[in-house]
Scaffold this motif. Structure first.
Motif, PDB file in Angstrom:
ATOM      1  N   UNK A  76       0.821  -1.211   0.000  1.00 45.34           N
ATOM      2  CA  UNK A  76       0.000   0.000   0.000  1.00 45.34           C
ATOM      3  C   UNK A  76       0.855   1.261   0.000  1.00 45.34           C
ATOM      4  N   UNK A  77       2.057   1.163   0.575  1.00 44.03           N
ATOM      5  CA  UNK A  77       2.980   2.286   0.504  1.00 44.03           C
ATOM      6  C   UNK A  77       3.401   2.518  -0.949  1.00 44.03           C
ATOM      7  N   UNK A  78       3.638   1.411  -1.657  1.00 47.93           N
ATOM      8  CA  UNK A  78       4.009   1.510  -3.074  1.00 47.93           C
ATOM      9  C   UNK A  78       2.847   2.081  -3.898  1.00 47.93           C
ATOM     10  N   UNK A  79       1.617   1.687  -3.556  1.00 48.29           N
ATOM     11  CA  UNK A  79       0.439   2.205  -4.253  1.00 48.29           C
ATOM     12  C   UNK A  79       0.322   3.714  -4.042  1.00 48.29           C
ATOM     13  N   UNK A  80       0.460   4.157  -2.780  1.00 45.90           N
ATOM     14  CA  UNK A  80       0.342   5.585  -2.475  1.00 45.90           C
ATOM     15  C   UNK A  80       1.477   6.386  -3.129  1.00 45.90           C
ATOM     16  N   UNK A  81       2.674   5.783  -3.192  1.00 46.61           N
ATOM     17  CA  UNK A  81       3.843   6.488  -3.747  1.00 46.61           C
ATOM     18  C   UNK A  81       3.884   6.450  -5.278  1.00 46.61           C
ATOM     19  N   UNK A  82       3.165   5.509  -5.872  1.00 48.72           N
ATOM     20  CA  UNK A  82       3.246   5.313  -7.329  1.00 48.72           C
ATOM     21  C   UNK A  82       2.835   6.576  -8.081  1.00 48.72           C
ATOM     22  N   UNK A  83       3.623   6.898  -9.100  1.00 50.82           N
ATOM     23  CA  UNK A  83       3.341   8.095  -9.898  1.00 50.82           C
ATOM     24  C   UNK A  83       2.225   7.794 -10.888  1.00 50.82           C
ATOM     25  N   UNK A  84       1.020   7.721 -10.347  1.00 49.54           N
ATOM     26  CA  UNK A  84      -0.143   7.502 -11.204  1.00 49.54           C
ATOM     27  C   UNK A  84      -1.324   8.281 -10.638  1.00 49.54           C
ATOM     28  N   UNK A  85      -2.204   8.656 -11.534  1.00 48.57           N
ATOM     29  CA  UNK A  85      -3.374   9.441 -11.135  1.00 48.57           C
ATOM     30  C   UNK A  85      -4.300   8.592 -10.273  1.00 48.57           C
ATOM     31  N   UNK A  86      -4.863   9.212  -9.239  1.00 47.71           N
ATOM     32  CA  UNK A  86      -5.803   8.502  -8.368  1.00 47.71           C
ATOM     33  C   UNK A  86      -6.919   9.462  -7.986  1.00 47.71           C
ATOM     34  N   UNK A  87      -8.113   8.934  -7.866  1.00 47.17           N
ATOM     35  CA  UNK A  87      -9.228   9.715  -7.326  1.00 47.17           C
ATOM     36  C   UNK A  87      -9.851   8.922  -6.182  1.00 47.17           C
ATOM     37  N   UNK A  88     -10.023   9.584  -5.049  1.00 49.36           N
ATOM     38  CA  UNK A  88     -10.749   8.977  -3.932  1.00 49.36           C
ATOM     39  C   UNK A  88     -12.029   9.789  -3.746  1.00 49.36           C
ATOM     40  N   UNK A  89     -13.149   9.114  -3.873  1.00 49.12           N
ATOM     41  CA  UNK A  89     -14.466   9.766  -3.755  1.00 49.12           C
ATOM     42  C   UNK A  89     -15.098   9.314  -2.443  1.00 49.12           C
ATOM     43  N   UNK A  90     -15.451  10.274  -1.606  1.00 48.71           N
ATOM     44  CA  UNK A  90     -16.003   9.990  -0.285  1.00 48.71           C
ATOM     45  C   UNK A  90     -17.407  10.574  -0.222  1.00 48.71           C
ATOM     46  N   UNK A  91     -18.396   9.719   0.066  1.00 48.42           N
ATOM     47  CA  UNK A  91     -19.789  10.183   0.133  1.00 48.42           C
ATOM     48  C   UNK A  91     -20.276  10.075   1.573  1.00 48.42           C
ATOM     49  N   UNK A  92     -20.844  11.159   2.070  1.00 47.78           N
ATOM     50  CA  UNK A  92     -21.288  11.214   3.465  1.00 47.78           C
ATOM     51  C   UNK A  92     -22.568  10.390   3.651  1.00 47.78           C
ATOM     52  N   UNK A  93     -22.548   9.494   4.637  1.00 49.99           N
ATOM     53  CA  UNK A  93     -23.744   8.728   5.007  1.00 49.99           C
ATOM     54  C   UNK A  93     -24.378   9.352   6.258  1.00 49.99           C
ATOM     55  N   UNK A  94     -23.574   9.554   7.285  1.00 50.43           N
ATOM     56  CA  UNK A  94     -24.071  10.171   8.530  1.00 50.43           C
ATOM     57  C   UNK A  94     -23.547  11.602   8.599  1.00 50.43           C
ATOM     58  N   UNK A  95     -24.453  12.569   8.639  1.00 49.28           N
ATOM     59  CA  UNK A  95     -23.999  13.955   8.543  1.00 49.28           C
ATOM     60  C   UNK A  95     -23.184  14.381   9.767  1.00 49.28           C
ATOM     61  N   UNK A  96     -22.145  15.163   9.486  1.00 50.13           N
ATOM     62  CA  UNK A  96     -21.301  15.726  10.546  1.00 50.13           C
ATOM     63  C   UNK A  96     -20.875  17.130  10.117  1.00 50.13           C
ATOM     64  N   UNK A  97     -20.302  17.857  11.050  1.00 48.10           N
ATOM     65  CA  UNK A  97     -19.742  19.174  10.714  1.00 48.10           C
ATOM     66  C   UNK A  97     -18.426  18.961   9.978  1.00 48.10           C
ATOM     67  N   UNK A  98     -18.180  19.803   8.974  1.00 51.19           N
ATOM     68  CA  UNK A  98     -16.931  19.732   8.228  1.00 51.19           C
ATOM     69  C   UNK A  98     -15.721  19.892   9.138  1.00 51.19           C
ATOM     70  N   UNK A  99     -15.890  20.697  10.201  1.00 49.37           N
ATOM     71  CA  UNK A  99     -14.780  20.927  11.134  1.00 49.37           C
ATOM     72  C   UNK A  99     -14.335  19.616  11.790  1.00 49.37           C
ATOM     73  N   UNK A 100     -15.296  18.735  12.105  1.00 52.24           N
ATOM     74  CA  UNK A 100     -14.946  17.446  12.732  1.00 52.24           C
ATOM     75  C   UNK A 100     -14.106  16.595  11.781  1.00 52.24           C
TER      76      UNK A 100
END
Length: 209
Positions: A76-100
């Protein structure tokens, strides 16, 4: 090609996202906690990669099982370090304050950078910018946070969409902060979502076979 959505714990995700090129939904999972035997889900997560990039950059792990990869932090370190484009999409299920959410991200990124002796004034300033971006926001259910990591220059564009408002964006340009933001979601045993790590490991194992 069909554009049927992929359901991740009842949250729809597009099977593909077009950036500079098409990226496919490879890993999916949630962040959650168990309280008094009840599972509380906070967010659904989708990780988008180009399968051909995976085969190029992670060839050393060819032939490993999903379980092997899930237990291998070096992978996973190699995956994170790899010079390739990545998109992580995070969708909120339980609402919270952005500050948290911002404080969680800040604490993890700061502590891990400090542990590697990479937390200087530049990193602090850039991290404050990220926290400030989330500070005033309210994460209603179905709000979307997108992390678009560029392939080579250590830049991440964060997007935030919520019902009734135009998408807001922030560019993060400190490579140390950007790298550790990736690792928040992609760091094997220390990742924020174990289910996403297991899903990624299984799918990447298949791609590398």
């Amino acid at each position: 090609m069909g554009t049927e959505m992929v359901m991740v714990h009842e949250v729809p995700f597009p099977p593909q996202i077009i950036t500079s090129k098409p990226l496919s939904l490879i890993g999916k999972g949630i962040t959650d906690i168990e309280i008094h035997f009840l599972q509380v889900k906070f967010t659904a997560i989708g990780v988008y990669l180009d399968p051909s990039d995976v085969k190029t950059h992670l060839v050393n792990w060819k032939g490993k099982t999903g379980k092997d990869l899930a237990d291998d932090d070096d992978f996973f370190d190699a995956l994170a370090s790899a010079e390739m484009e990545k998109v992580i999409r995070v969708v909120v299920i339980k609402e919270i304050k952005g500050a948290q959410y911002g404080v969680q991200l800040e604490n993890t990124v700061r502590d891990r950078l400090a542990a590697e002796d990479k937390y200087e004034e530049e990193e602090e300033t850039e991290l404050e910018k990220v926290v400030g971006f989330f500070q005033s926001k309210y994460f209603k259910a179905n709000s979307i946070i997108t992390y678009h990591f560029s392939a080579k220059d250590g830049i991440c564009e964060i997007g935030f969409e919520t019902e009734g408002k135009e998408e807001e964006k922030l560019k993060v340009e400190n490579a140390n902060v950007v790298g550790m933001m990736q690792r928040w979601y992609l760091s094997g045993s220390r990742g924020v979502s174990p289910s996403t790590i297991v899903s990624l490991a299984d799918e990447l194992s298949t791609l590398l076979t």
